[in-house]
Design a protein around this motif. Structure first.
Motif: not given
Length: 308
Positions: A256, A279, A290
């Protein structure tokens, strides 16, 4: 399984047997019920395709003994906690790595190793905005019971550790030095003491290991290895945090990144990760969404059930 110290010493013997390395330790330790039994059965390693005849003979002749005894004495003298591979608190996620450590050293609360965890990494020379992002998201994740893992460096790492200490998830600091090297990074004694009191400080390196540059990629693989996902908060194109993100992807962890302001070069590495499939997250709630699948899988593994 033998006593803690017997198992620990056997793990050190594996580490210091010539010709063995992380890619050898893992299959050996997976095959036997204990590290001690693995060492006793060294004669059969070649037939099981675990090691060469040369390494098998070296293990049987105890070529490892002098180095293992030295590290054993230093660890006992330091008063740190020790988690050999066969200890029930040794993290299951680390056992999945292709290059796991044989044992871990710690100060603080090892129970945190059983929590769902998210790695938060970023620039050492972070700006005000990156520090605000790291502080907010780390505090919120810890409030939700997620443990924040980072590398105890200046900047984003330290900020994330400090903020996470305010929540029940707390924080794990993974060092690229021995646990007893208190001068690195400089001026971090207050944070070190706080993490030891309310979190966990962790290293695979023997006591006395200095902050050599070659150590930090090894540290990074443990940050990502302990986590179900890694969040890069602020990172330039050349940031070492991108190495941690790459390792996380290779380990099957969620990657992420926080986008930051458009055109800000200090977030260029984050934008690169997002373009490559990481993400995009802005809040702790985004992180939880996520990693939801990874969290579910992690719980199943901890309970001895396979994922679907």
């Amino acid at each position: 399984m033998g006593s803690l110290h017997e198992e620990y010493f056997a793990c050190l013997a594996l580490r210091y047997t010539p010709g063995l390395g992380p890619k050898s330790w893992s299959p050996i330790l997976r095959h036997y019920s204990s590290a001690y039994n693995a060492l006793k059965d060294a004669a059969n390693w070649p037939s099981l395709a675990f090691a060469s005849e040369k390494s098998s003979v070296a293990a049987l002749k105890e070529v490892w003994r002098a180095k293992a005894e030295k590290e054993y004495r230093e660890a006992v003298r330091s008063g740190c906690g020790i988690l050999p591979w066969t200890h029930h608190q040794f993290p299951v996620l680390l056992k999945e790595l292709p290059d796991p450590p044989t044992c871990l050293y710690y100060y603080g609360d090892p129970e945190l190793l059983g929590n769902p965890a998210v790695g938060i990494v970023g620039s050492r020379n972070s700006g005000r905005l990156g520090l605000e992002y790291a502080s907010k998201i780390a505090a919120d994740l810890a409030k939700f019971g997620v443990t924040v893992v980072s590398g105890f460096a200046k900047g984003i790492d330290s900020c994330a550790h400090e903020a996470a200490l305010t929540g029940i998830g707390s924080t794990i600091a993974v060092l690229g030095t021995g646990l007893d090297v208190e001068s690195y990074p400089p001026d971090s004694a207050w944070l070190r003491n706080s993490v030891i009191q309310s979190g966990l400080i962790l290293s695979e390196f023997p006591p006395g290991t200095k902050p050599f540059a070659r150590n930090f990629p090894f540290r990074n693989r443990l940050i990502s290895g302990l986590s179900v996902g890694v969040l890069v908060v602020e990172a330039g194109i050349a940031s070492g945090s991108l190495i941690t993100a790459r390792l996380a992807a290779e380990q099957g962890r969620e990657v992420m990144a926080m986008p930051g302001p458009i055109g800000d070069s200090s977030f260029a590495g984050c934008l690169k990760l997002i373009k490559e499939g990481a993400s995009l997250v802005e809040t702790a709630e985004d992180v939880l969404i996520s990693i939801k699948h990874a969290l579910d899988t992690s719980v199943q593994k901890k309970n001895g059930r396979g994922g679907t």
